[in-house]
Design an enzyme around this catalytic site. Structure first.
Site, PDB file in Angstrom:
ATOM      1  CE  LYS A  11      -4.069   2.219   2.159  1.00 20.43           C
ATOM      2  NZ  LYS A  11      -3.484   3.255   2.832  1.00 20.43           N
ATOM      3  CB  ALA A  52      -8.040   8.211   4.507  1.00 18.77           C
ATOM      4  N   GLY A  53     -10.988   8.738   6.451  1.00 17.64           N
ATOM      5  CA  GLY A  53     -11.948   9.188   6.511  1.00 17.64           C
ATOM      6  C   GLY A  53     -13.668   8.782   6.741  1.00 17.64           C
ATOM      7  CG  ASN A  87      -6.465   1.988  11.152  1.00 14.71           C
ATOM      8  OD1 ASN A  87      -6.622   2.139  12.466  1.00 14.71           O
ATOM      9  ND2 ASN A  87      -5.305   2.470  10.790  1.00 14.71           N
TER      10      ASN A  87
END
Lengths: 258, 386
Positions: free
Chosen positions: A97, A184-185, A206
């Site tokens: 990643k 993300a977010g 996450n």
């Protein structure tokens, strides 16, 4: 649910889980299990990748999960490439990643350096999953460079703000020939469901799991949300058309026409 | 990356805003802050900086809102850093000093048996630190320019860098070129405390030696951040001056550095004056209470969502155990503040007294019991150019 194919591998889960920010490796392992995910990403900076007894690595069953190392901390292409090589040499894993985030605060990805690193890594035989801003042109450039997926952000990492980049994500999804993993977010299961309904192939979560009061329960919620979103996308949902409008101020006169 | 061209800029900003002690208006402004001002600030989205925010949060009026500040600081820190605390250990390499700082046990005016570690001795200390589980090492030295040279530090870093994922330094100010040499040798973070941003107070406490040069010290973070350091640490020695005024200047400094050196991670430390060898505490009129310290930590967190906040073993167990829920992200553990302190039985001639004497394992256990993961490693040497 239809399976997700990335490079030469197939997955039945469309949820990736990140391993940062948990209060212990034990809770992390329980949350990963509850999420039903099959891909787990680990920051190389946080683990001793060469050490099988590393606390965090030991908590991830490599038979069950694909360990996806990430290059968190890399400020430019050189650093990311070096880190990727180290990961492959130590683990034999050639999936990476790719994260190039020169700004340590918002951790926004550097598109120029990411593309540069992706080109090098693809040539060296890596399966490259790049983290990018929601930039449709960059997504196509990376696809052309041989990236296995693109991973555009929904909003700044860790911000839990949901799909702030919706308009650009829609274009990326529409144009992509590789899986689009919204990364993300995403702060709530409803954000994840939203991304999946939009047509994302998968999502990565996450912070929203790791920092919840009950990470295990919310991981289960994300699992259900991702599944629901995918099923909804596949079912060709009814369009949320505008409300029927009784009057037709401009064409009403035609009603009398024989 | 901005570099030498920026030198002197922050001095100018600080002077124009009269945050270097040259004006009384800030003292007045702080005392004028009302409960309503604090409430307004606390109702805004936490984590961004402007001087009005820090002014409100560091005011006496904000003391009434300390619990609310703590709650917000905790939530924001968990969101940005997770339920984790990074651990590091300091390695003191010399106690010889050219300076005569009134608060410091290493002052040249103090009579005690001083020590400098040879590279081999320092490496032996580092081995003990590594065996305790640390991968984050902080090299610390007094201003001993004849012995602890840039060559010495580079050689030591080259020797140790295979054993630690990251090495940083807390040493006297260097030139831009010297900082670049440290970086190339594998020292990737520098912390330097201005001690006090008030020029007059600074002169009083630093009467002699190279450290008496306020401006050179103030400019040093520009030099090390400009040299590419990934970790840029600043702080004020708490107790020399009114902590509220220091916090304003410190926050301005942090904000300035963050905007210019956007690839470096900024951290604030909170060294509170501690009893030291041969130093009487009578001369300090601005000693901080625990409540003051907590206000400062939470106020800075609520203005800087992503800054590292560091609390050393100068502080006692009670403050440290609670501070992990107030915004602190990094701690030292099991520290020895005398050169050779890890390997030998050294008399109490450290730079200051250690309050939290628990071992690294005990600190890790404490963190776990508070619901935090102790993070021993958060960097990868392969990221470095060396």
């Amino acid at each position: 649910m239809d399976r997700l194919k990335i490079a030469d591998k197939e997955f039945s889960s469309r949820l990736f889980v990140g391993t940062g920010k948990f209060s212990s490796s034990k809770i992390m392992a329980a949350a990963i299990a509850a999420s039903g995910c099959e891909i787990v990403t680990v920051a190389l900076r946080r683990v001793n990748i060469e050490d099988k007894n590393d606390d965090m690595l030991a908590a991830i069953d490599r038979k069950k999960y694909l360990l996806l190392p990430n290059t968190s901390g890399a400020r430019d292409a050189d650093e990311a490439v070096r880190l990727s090589r180290l990961a492959r040499a130590a683990t034999g894993i050639s999936w990476i990643k790719l994260e190039v985030t020169p700004d340590p605060n918002y951790l926004l990805p550097d598109g120029i350096e990411t593309l540069k690193a992706a080109r090098i890594l693809v040539k060296e035989g890596f399966v490259v999953l790049p983290y990018i801003n929601a930039d449709p042109i960059l997504a196509k450039r990376l696809e052309d460079a041989g990236a296995a997926t693109v991973m555009p952000l929904a909003s700044p990492i860790g911000s839990n703000q949901g799909l702030q980049t919706r308009a650009a994500l829609e274009i990326i999804i529409e144009q992509a020939n590789v899986p689009v993993v919204v990364d993300a977010g995403l702060g709530l299961p409803s954000h994840a469901a939203d991304a999946m309904e939009m047509g994302a192939d998968a999502v990565l979560v996450n912070t929203a799991i790791a920092t919840a009061d009950d990470p295990v329960q919310i991981a289960a919620a994300f699992k259900l949300a991702v599944e629901a979103g995918r099923l909804a996308y596949n079912s060709g949902p009814a369009s949320a058309g505008k409300k029927a409008n009784a009057s037709s101020p401009l064409t009403g006169f035609l009603r009398d026409e024989k | 990356m901005p570099c030498e061209k920026d030198n002197g800029q922050f001095k100018k900003i600080l002077g124009e805003k009269r945050l270097d002690g040259s004006g009384g208006q800030w003292r007045e402004a702080i005392s004028r802050v009302s409960g309503g001002d604090v409430e307004k600030t606390l109702s805004e989205q936490a984590g961004h900086y402007n001087i009005e925010r820090i002014l409100a949060l560091i005011s006496p009026a904000a003391e009434e809102y300390l619990e609310e500040m703590a709650q917000q600081a905790h939530r924001l820190t968990v969101q940005r850093f997770g339920r984790t605390i990074r651990l590091y250990a300091p390695l003191y390499v010399s106690s010889y000093c050219e300076n005569s700082c009134l608060y410091c046990g290493f002052s040249r005016n103090n009579q005690f048996e001083r020590r400098r570690l040879t590279i081999d001795e320092a490496a032996a200390e580092a081995d003990i630190i590594a065996s305790e589980g640390f991968t984050d090492l902080l090299l610390v030295s007094s201003e001993d320019r004849k012995f602890i040279t840039v060559d010495y530090l580079c050689e030591l870093a080259r020797r140790l860098r295979g054993k630690f994922s990251t090495i940083s330094a807390e040493i006297y100010p260097l030139s831009a070129d010297e900082y670049r040499r440290l970086f190339e040798a594998g020292i990737e973070g520098v912390t330097l405390y201005q001690e006090t941003y008030d020029r007059n107070v600074y002169s009083r406490f630093h009467p002699a030696g190279p450290k008496s040069d306020y401006d050179s010290r103030l400019d040093a973070p520009n030099r090390f951040a400009g040299a590419g350091m990934r970790q840029v640490g600043i702080g004020a020695l708490l107790g020399l001056n009114d902590f509220r005024l220091e916090t304003l200047a410190l926050a301005e400094h942090g904000h300035y550095l963050m905007k210019r050196y956007w690839q470096s991670q900024l951290s604030f430390s909170f060294p509170r004056l501690r009893p030291a060898n041969n130093v009487s505490s009578i001369q300090f009129e601005h000693i901080l209470s625990g409540r003051n310290l907590v206000q400062m930590i939470t106020a800075l967190r609520l203005c800087f969502a992503d800054a590292g906040l560091v609390l050393s073993t100068r502080e006692g167990a009670k403050i440290r155990d609670n501070a992990v829920k107030l915004g602190i992200t990094k701690m030292s553990a099991g520290s020895k503040t005398s050169p050779g302190g890890y390997s030998g039985n050294i008399a109490n001639t450290g730079q200051f007294e250690i309050d939290d004497k628990r071992t690294p394992i005990q600190i890790a256990e404490m963190l776990k019991s508070e619901g935090f993961e102790p993070v021993w490693k958060d960097w990868e040497r392969a990221l470095s150019k060396v």
